[in-house]
Enzyme design. Sequence first.
Site, mmCIF file in Angstrom:
data_model
loop_
_atom_site.group_PDB
_atom_site.id
_atom_site.type_symbol
_atom_site.label_atom_id
_atom_site.label_comp_id
_atom_site.label_asym_id
_atom_site.label_seq_id
_atom_site.Cartn_x
_atom_site.Cartn_y
_atom_site.Cartn_z
ATOM 1 N N SER A 298 148.262 45.971 54.829
ATOM 2 C CA SER A 298 148.505 45.596 53.446
ATOM 3 C C SER A 298 148.685 44.082 53.317
ATOM 4 O O SER A 298 147.797 43.323 53.646
ATOM 5 C CB SER A 298 149.700 46.370 52.889
ATOM 6 O OG SER A 298 149.789 46.234 51.490
ATOM 7 N N ASP B 224 145.955 41.868 47.204
ATOM 8 C CA ASP B 224 146.280 41.698 48.620
ATOM 9 C C ASP B 224 145.098 42.165 49.484
ATOM 10 O O ASP B 224 144.096 42.655 48.954
ATOM 11 C CB ASP B 224 147.585 42.421 48.962
ATOM 12 C CG ASP B 224 147.494 43.935 48.826
ATOM 13 O OD1 ASP B 224 146.530 44.422 48.204
ATOM 14 O OD2 ASP B 224 148.378 44.639 49.343
ATOM 15 N N ASP C 46 144.181 44.706 51.285
ATOM 16 C CA ASP C 46 143.574 46.039 51.160
ATOM 17 C C ASP C 46 143.466 46.498 49.707
ATOM 18 O O ASP C 46 143.120 47.636 49.419
ATOM 19 C CB ASP C 46 144.305 47.068 52.013
ATOM 20 C CG ASP C 46 145.690 47.411 51.505
ATOM 21 O OD1 ASP C 46 146.364 46.509 50.973
ATOM 22 O OD2 ASP C 46 146.107 48.581 51.638
ATOM 23 N N ASP D 21 145.522 47.178 47.206
ATOM 24 C CA ASP D 21 146.338 48.191 46.527
ATOM 25 C C ASP D 21 147.417 47.535 45.662
ATOM 26 O O ASP D 21 148.015 48.198 44.819
ATOM 27 C CB ASP D 21 146.936 49.208 47.503
ATOM 28 C CG ASP D 21 147.847 48.596 48.554
ATOM 29 O OD1 ASP D 21 148.013 47.358 48.577
ATOM 30 O OD2 ASP D 21 148.400 49.362 49.370
#
Length: 577
Positions: A151, A303, A305, A307
């Site tokens: 993340s 960010d 990834d 999410d």
Amino acid sequence: MSNLPVEIEAKVEQWLLGNYDETTKNILKNLKEQNDTTTLVDAFYKDLEFGTGGLRGIMGVGSNRINKYTIGMATQGLANYLLQCFPDETIKVAIAHDSRNQSDYFAQITAHVFSANGIEVYFFDQLRPTPELSFAIRHLGCKSGVVLTASHNPKEYNGYKAYWTDGAQLVAPHDKNVIAEVQKIQVDDIKFAKDDSKIHVIGKDIDEVYLDKIKALSISPEAIKKQSDIKIVYTPIHGTGVVLVPQILEKMGFTNVHVLEAQATPDGNFPTVVYPNPEEAEALTLALAKAKELDADLVMATDPDTDRVGIALKNHHNEWQLINGNQTGALLVHYLLDALKNKQQLEDKHYIVKTIVTTELIDTMAASYGVDCFNTLTGFKHIASIIRELEGKRKFIGGGEESYGYMIGDFVRDKDAVASCAFLAEMTAVAKDQGKTLFDQLIDIYLEHGFYLEDLVSIKKEGKAGADAIKQMMEDFRLNPPQSLAGSEVITLKDYQSRTETNLQTGATRPIDLPVSNVLQFFTADGSKVSARPSGTEPKIKFYFGVKTTLENREAFDEVHAQLKAKIEAIKADLNL
């Protein structure tokens, strides 16, 4: 090595004698020869476990590190559990990865192990956002899925998020059952020999279906049509967002989107930022400079990834201001509720979900619209659990958490910054069509529902010593809870570890109907809330602050904001933070 604890020395020797590659063994030999006790203890004092975000840690050698073997053990344990749960079925899993260093390599290891266990693997052809992985699981009828990501953590980290059949991260009993299976795995048990016939590459076909689903959620396409040329600055911060966010904005009808070139190339070293985290002001520095140059209407940053999304808006002084996760969540929820109500589509069965550490403003707004707001533990897997429980009975509108993660609609079961970016752009278009900015809308919300202000203190304590210090802090707060905060008496204590809510004035207790979690909350007579929570994915303890009052008119905004900020600082001082 007499100063190395016996149990650590035993684990190191196990790796030196076991079926590990020579590079790994040489690193360990060098650490032993250098008598590097600290590094060895931190690398072996525990095994990585699933937290709120799955398996996450620093990349390197050791049982407490992300490497080929810990990834292999996690996958073999998950494969064994899937084979137990679905003994007579064809088992399919989906795998994706982000832009982090070694994410593609770890994704391949994961695919190899699943395929070697006879499991059909659907493997994304290149990096993809985490929410698309969640979508692919449901769309393809998979029993599980994995995304390789840490993340928004620093570049030294990587991780492994495991998902179940509904596209949500593992929850009880599956999380503990998978851990139990993983703990049984020895290195010799891992099946690394891939079966290419079981690995199927997926990509643009899934992208199109996913993006069409997001577009279909749009509530105000007419406003977008009128304001299609609003100026949007978007940065993926060297992550996966570049693959899909510009696409969804174009598909929604936005024609003036500026992708920040300096941060558009995926790069696991995140060269232009200290942390690839849209919660950090520094990560948006370049995007804000571009916004000022263009006189933009909206800045969005995702960010690695994709999410989480952070935004910046022009405030009532026409100055750019970073908006925190609570404010963005409140804006999103208000938009969904208000737009559905105005179109006479709001129903009794609609509901919102948020986490216990997220602003109470969302509860207040939901109540004013006659909509239930459910509170659950931190982590989107808990939000997804409520959606699963209510599937077919109630209708999920949206929800989120203060840490910049939001979900609209229920076809994805994890926080989704691709859909969030689409809606934030739509909300900006709607506001502009009304002659306002999104910041104006935020002040409107405060005028109607109360002025809520939140803040966060995150204290980093690394390694075993840090973990022990965090544990001690929580114990101290349990034994000696504060009696007052910023001059207001603490009247309620919620301990999610004992699952007990205590009225400190009467001593009366009642149970908390949520799973066990190491969280403490203090509520004061004047409506302030403080939450203390060790992170499930990082070596940190987090303190969340929420205060509120009324806002009588727009002109009083700055004065009231300053008062609330001072109150939060007083609470921090009372807690010695």
